[in-house]
Design an enzyme around this catalytic site. Structure first.
Site, PDB file in Angstrom:
ATOM      1  N   GLY A 124       0.821  -1.208   0.000  1.00 55.72           N
ATOM      2  CA  GLY A 124       0.000   0.000   0.000  1.00 55.72           C
ATOM      3  C   GLY A 124       0.853   1.254   0.000  1.00 55.72           C
ATOM      4  O   GLY A 124       2.059   1.220   0.279  1.00 55.72           O
ATOM      5  N   CYS A 125       0.218   2.380  -0.293  1.00 52.69           N
ATOM      6  CA  CYS A 125       0.952   3.645  -0.392  1.00 52.69           C
ATOM      7  C   CYS A 125       1.418   4.137   0.969  1.00 52.69           C
ATOM      8  O   CYS A 125       2.594   4.470   1.158  1.00 52.69           O
ATOM      9  CB  CYS A 125       0.090   4.694  -1.100  1.00 52.69           C
ATOM     10  SG  CYS A 125      -1.575   4.883  -0.433  1.00 52.69           S
ATOM     11  N   TYR A 126       0.501   4.184   1.934  1.00 48.09           N
ATOM     12  CA  TYR A 126       0.904   4.599   3.282  1.00 48.09           C
ATOM     13  C   TYR A 126       1.971   3.661   3.836  1.00 48.09           C
ATOM     14  O   TYR A 126       2.903   4.089   4.511  1.00 48.09           O
ATOM     15  CB  TYR A 126      -0.297   4.576   4.220  1.00 48.09           C
ATOM     16  CG  TYR A 126      -1.172   5.797   4.204  1.00 48.09           C
ATOM     17  CD1 TYR A 126      -0.649   7.079   4.423  1.00 48.09           C
ATOM     18  CD2 TYR A 126      -2.550   5.687   4.018  1.00 48.09           C
ATOM     19  CE1 TYR A 126      -1.458   8.191   4.446  1.00 48.09           C
ATOM     20  CE2 TYR A 126      -3.376   6.800   4.037  1.00 48.09           C
ATOM     21  CZ  TYR A 126      -2.829   8.062   4.249  1.00 48.09           C
ATOM     22  OH  TYR A 126      -3.635   9.168   4.277  1.00 48.09           O
ATOM     23  N   THR A 127       1.801   2.369   3.577  1.00 48.63           N
ATOM     24  CA  THR A 127       2.727   1.391   4.138  1.00 48.63           C
ATOM     25  C   THR A 127       4.114   1.511   3.520  1.00 48.63           C
ATOM     26  O   THR A 127       5.118   1.430   4.223  1.00 48.63           O
ATOM     27  CB  THR A 127       2.183  -0.030   3.959  1.00 48.63           C
ATOM     28  OG1 THR A 127       1.842  -0.227   2.589  1.00 48.63           O
ATOM     29  CG2 THR A 127       0.953  -0.258   4.787  1.00 48.63           C
TER      30      THR A 127
END
Length: 346
Positions: A149-152
């Site tokens: 994911g992007c945040y991750t």
């Protein structure tokens, strides 16, 4: 030539995949899948592709697609890829899934956080978590990659060296992250209307955002133990970009030079991770439109904490760019092919 198919080609991440793959010298896109725009010209959905992509959008028939291509990208909502993939398909084609279906190794954790039943848990153990800077060799051998994911991506790469070297107590980690509105996808939602987002900033998913267990799991591998952390995302009025600021308690007294050496140990040879100069802190504008991750840190001896910061473009390194990076590794291409993008400024 690598023949590629995209399921979910008309979402923001899918559209970014199309843009990047158009610039890849060894890829031909054979299938523009979009359940919402079947039989519509792709450029009619994204007018920036006028006279660039003449193909018509098709459906999301993974079985038919597997007969025609070498790799399938699924830029789809959670649950869709897992509902379509099977052993016969995986015997014919490699899959890079941009959803969360195969990121979390414990199916019960996935089902708890995503509130859906996982239809193909038999492939979870096989799936490789596609954070290239950490799992590069595993990605090269994979037939199913779970694109992070992007945040991750931003959070993990920002904190990873300090966690891996045991220089912070990972259970004291607090990650505060801000994202542009494209991270919420292209679907019409009240909360994403211009009048709702403009001149506004808000926290959401407080204490229950579903990227939390993904961050905990991957940093837990680095720490060699299960960890619990606080992750709070915020929506900010910009199109793209993520800025993560993380705070952790130091386990011993360290100097700036010692911490810089730790970051250089993991990232000096990484093309897409840039450790900034002392007292220069990441900004989303410096990575926009590129596959770069900018990171830096500041030691706070007064509180015995370190502040770690990272910035990415959520649609490139946080989604489509990372997927192309994974594809390059899986097919023996130069890892940077199609991704030598100079950040846009302003």
């Amino acid at each position: 030539m690598i023949k590629a198919g995209i399921i979910g080609a008309t979402g923001y991440a899918g559209g970014e995949l199309v843009r990047l793959l158009q610039g890849h010298k060894n890829v031909e896109i054979k299938w523009y899948g979009s359940r919402s725009y079947i039989d519509k010209k792709y450029y009619e959905v994204y007018q920036n592709m006028f006279e660039i992509v003449e193909d018509t959008c098709l459906d999301d028939n993974m079985e038919a697609l597997a007969e025609q291509v070498d790799v399938i990208f699924t830029a789809t909502p959670q649950g869709l890829c897992a509902s379509m993939v099977n052993e016969e398909i995986l015997s014919k084609v490699k899959i890079i899934d941009l959803s969360a279906d195969f990121r979390i190794k414990d199916v019960s954790v996935y089902e708890e956080w995503y509130k859906i039943h996982h239809p193909s848990p038999q492939f979870i153990d096989e799936a490789v978590y596609g954070l290239c800077e950490i799992n590069r060799e595993k990605v090269k051998q994979a037939r199913l990659v779970a694109n992070p994911g992007c945040y991750t991506t931003c959070s993990i790469l920002t904190c990873y060296p300090m966690v891996k070297e045991g220089l912070i107590d990972p259970n004291t980690l607090i990650i505060d992250a801000k994202s542009g509105t494209s991270g919420a996808g292209r679907g019409a939602k009240l909360d994403n209307l211009f009048c709702e987002v403009n001149e506004n900033m808000k926290a959401y998913g407080v204490a229950n955002h579903r990227h939390t267990p993904e961050i905990e799991e991957q940093l837990g591998y680095a720490a060699g133990q299960e960890i619990r952390l606080n992750f709070t995302p915020h929506l900010v009025p910009m199109n793209r970009g993520i800025l993560a600021t993380a705070y952790g308690n130091l386990t011993k007294e360290v100097t700036h030079e010692e911490v810089k050496a730790v970051y250089d140990k993991y990232y000096k040879q990484e093309k897409f991770v840039r450790v900034l100069d002392k007292d220069v802190y990441p900004q989303t504008k410096w990575v926009e439109g590129s596959n770069y991750v900018d990171v830096n840190f500041k030691i706070d001896p007064r509180t015995n904490r370190i502040i770690m910061m990272g910035a990415i473009d959520n649609l490139v390194k946080g989604a489509a760019g990372q997927a192309v990076q994974n594809m390059n590794l899986m097919f023996g291409e130069a890892e940077t092919e199609g991704l030598n993008l100079v950040p846009m400024f302003p």
